[in-house]
Write a protein that holds these residues in place. Structure first.
Motif, PDB file in Angstrom:
ATOM      1  N   LYS A  20      65.985  -7.656  50.324  1.00  0.00           N
ATOM      2  CA  LYS A  20      64.861  -8.274  49.621  1.00  0.00           C
ATOM      3  C   LYS A  20      63.526  -7.849  50.227  1.00  0.00           C
ATOM      4  CE  LYS A  20      67.253 -12.483  48.237  1.00  0.00           C
ATOM      5  NZ  LYS A  20      67.314 -13.936  48.443  1.00  0.00           N
ATOM      6  N   GLY A  21      63.529  -7.397  51.475  1.00  0.00           N
ATOM      7  CA  GLY A  21      62.290  -7.074  52.177  1.00  0.00           C
ATOM      8  C   GLY A  21      61.710  -5.731  51.773  1.00  0.00           C
ATOM      9  N   ASP A  22      60.444  -5.527  52.102  1.00  0.00           N
ATOM     10  CA  ASP A  22      59.748  -4.284  51.792  1.00  0.00           C
ATOM     11  C   ASP A  22      60.325  -3.107  52.556  1.00  0.00           C
ATOM     12  OD1 ASP A  22      58.049  -5.613  50.086  1.00  0.00           O
ATOM     13  OD2 ASP A  22      56.505  -5.906  51.602  1.00  0.00           O
ATOM     14  N   ASP A  23      60.800  -3.327  53.781  1.00  0.00           N
ATOM     15  CA  ASP A  23      61.325  -2.238  54.595  1.00  0.00           C
ATOM     16  C   ASP A  23      62.508  -1.557  53.924  1.00  0.00           C
ATOM     17  OD1 ASP A  23      59.457  -2.790  56.485  1.00  0.00           O
ATOM     18  OD2 ASP A  23      60.798  -3.942  57.769  1.00  0.00           O
ATOM     19  N   GLU A  28      64.475   3.735  50.938  1.00  0.00           N
ATOM     20  CA  GLU A  28      65.116   4.344  49.786  1.00  0.00           C
ATOM     21  C   GLU A  28      64.225   5.347  49.067  1.00  0.00           C
ATOM     22  OE1 GLU A  28      68.385   3.802  48.988  1.00  0.00           O
ATOM     23  OE2 GLU A  28      68.309   2.743  50.894  1.00  0.00           O
ATOM     24  N   LYS A  29      62.950   5.392  49.364  1.00  0.00           N
ATOM     25  CA  LYS A  29      62.018   6.246  48.643  1.00  0.00           C
ATOM     26  C   LYS A  29      61.906   7.617  49.303  1.00  0.00           C
ATOM     27  CE  LYS A  29      58.353   4.283  46.893  1.00  0.00           C
ATOM     28  NZ  LYS A  29      57.082   3.547  46.790  1.00  0.00           N
ATOM     29  N   ALA A  30      61.683   8.651  48.486  1.00  0.00           N
ATOM     30  CA  ALA A  30      61.480  10.005  49.003  1.00  0.00           C
ATOM     31  C   ALA A  30      60.027  10.205  49.425  1.00  0.00           C
ATOM     32  CB  ALA A  30      61.859  11.034  47.953  1.00  0.00           C
ATOM     33  N   LEU A  31      59.093   9.594  48.684  1.00  0.00           N
ATOM     34  CA  LEU A  31      57.673   9.710  48.984  1.00  0.00           C
ATOM     35  C   LEU A  31      57.092   8.332  49.270  1.00  0.00           C
ATOM     36  CD1 LEU A  31      56.467  12.199  46.225  1.00  0.00           C
ATOM     37  CD2 LEU A  31      56.951  12.699  48.619  1.00  0.00           C
ATOM     38  N   LEU A  32      56.246   8.277  50.278  1.00  0.00           N
ATOM     39  CA  LEU A  32      55.566   7.035  50.636  1.00  0.00           C
ATOM     40  C   LEU A  32      54.080   7.190  50.362  1.00  0.00           C
ATOM     41  CD1 LEU A  32      57.175   6.446  54.154  1.00  0.00           C
ATOM     42  CD2 LEU A  32      58.019   5.672  51.943  1.00  0.00           C
ATOM     43  N   ASN A  33      53.454   6.167  49.782  1.00  0.00           N
ATOM     44  CA  ASN A  33      52.009   6.212  49.594  1.00  0.00           C
ATOM     45  C   ASN A  33      51.332   5.868  50.926  1.00  0.00           C
ATOM     46  OD1 ASN A  33      51.851   3.381  49.828  1.00  0.00           O
ATOM     47  ND2 ASN A  33      52.043   3.107  47.618  1.00  0.00           N
ATOM     48  N   VAL A  34      50.016   5.821  50.934  1.00  0.00           N
ATOM     49  CA  VAL A  34      49.279   5.587  52.176  1.00  0.00           C
ATOM     50  C   VAL A  34      49.649   4.238  52.789  1.00  0.00           C
ATOM     51  CG1 VAL A  34      46.984   5.319  53.211  1.00  0.00           C
ATOM     52  CG2 VAL A  34      47.360   7.071  51.485  1.00  0.00           C
ATOM     53  N   ASP A  35      49.682   3.196  51.991  1.00  0.00           N
ATOM     54  CA  ASP A  35      49.999   1.864  52.516  1.00  0.00           C
ATOM     55  C   ASP A  35      51.412   1.800  53.080  1.00  0.00           C
ATOM     56  OD1 ASP A  35      47.510   0.834  51.926  1.00  0.00           O
ATOM     57  OD2 ASP A  35      48.115   0.101  49.960  1.00  0.00           O
ATOM     58  N   TYR A  40      55.000   1.862  57.753  1.00  0.00           N
ATOM     59  CA  TYR A  40      56.148   2.520  58.390  1.00  0.00           C
ATOM     60  C   TYR A  40      55.804   2.971  59.805  1.00  0.00           C
ATOM     61  CZ  TYR A  40      60.305   5.508  58.614  1.00  0.00           C
ATOM     62  OH  TYR A  40      61.499   6.082  58.960  1.00  0.00           O
ATOM     63  N   LEU A  41      54.578   3.515  59.981  1.00  0.00           N
ATOM     64  CA  LEU A  41      54.155   4.003  61.297  1.00  0.00           C
ATOM     65  C   LEU A  41      53.568   2.905  62.169  1.00  0.00           C
ATOM     66  CD1 LEU A  41      52.472   7.385  60.283  1.00  0.00           C
ATOM     67  CD2 LEU A  41      54.690   7.066  61.397  1.00  0.00           C
ATOM     68  N   GLY A  42      53.115   1.831  61.555  1.00  0.00           N
ATOM     69  CA  GLY A  42      52.492   0.757  62.322  1.00  0.00           C
ATOM     70  C   GLY A  42      51.107   1.133  62.831  1.00  0.00           C
ATOM     71  N   LEU A  65      47.450  10.778  47.853  1.00  0.00           N
ATOM     72  CA  LEU A  65      48.039  11.258  49.096  1.00  0.00           C
ATOM     73  C   LEU A  65      49.376  10.559  49.320  1.00  0.00           C
ATOM     74  CD1 LEU A  65      47.242  13.126  51.447  1.00  0.00           C
ATOM     75  CD2 LEU A  65      46.141  11.180  52.518  1.00  0.00           C
ATOM     76  N   TYR A  66      50.410  11.347  49.632  1.00  0.00           N
ATOM     77  CA  TYR A  66      51.750  10.826  49.889  1.00  0.00           C
ATOM     78  C   TYR A  66      52.319  11.462  51.148  1.00  0.00           C
ATOM     79  CZ  TYR A  66      51.672   9.209  45.054  1.00  0.00           C
ATOM     80  OH  TYR A  66      51.338   8.584  43.878  1.00  0.00           O
TER      81      TYR A  66
END
Length: 84
Positions: A20-23, A28-35, A40-42, A65-66
């Motif tokens: 249920k969480g965002d993590d 599961e995603k191939a591309l991550l947006n800036v947020d 993810y990096l903290g 940007l991804y």
């Protein structure tokens, strides 16, 4: 109910809560947006954007940007090895 069944039920409940969480969605995603990359990096927004522009894991699609999740994980591994 025996201990094994109790353990399995607890594990399934924990797994469902985790999904249920965002993590979970980020994994599961191939591309991550800036947020998502920032989370993810903290890191903060400015540092995240600088890294996404400078390092090979960042890419632009149109004006957005991804980060490639696979390349980002590879880059993190390389950074960890440098610190040893």
């Amino acid at each position: 109910m025996d201990q094994q069944h109790q353990f399995n039920l607890e594990f399934i409940q924990l797994e469902l809560e985790y999904r249920k969480g965002d993590d979970y969605m980020i994994e599961e995603k191939a591309l991550l947006n800036v947020d998502e990359t920032r989370a993810y990096l903290g890191l903060g927004d400015t540092m995240t954007r600088q890294l996404m522009r400078k390092e090979y894991f960042g890419l632009r699609i149109g004006c957005r940007l991804y980060s490639s999740k696979i390349l980002l994980d590879k880059w993190i591994g390389e950074q960890a090895k440098k610190k040893r």
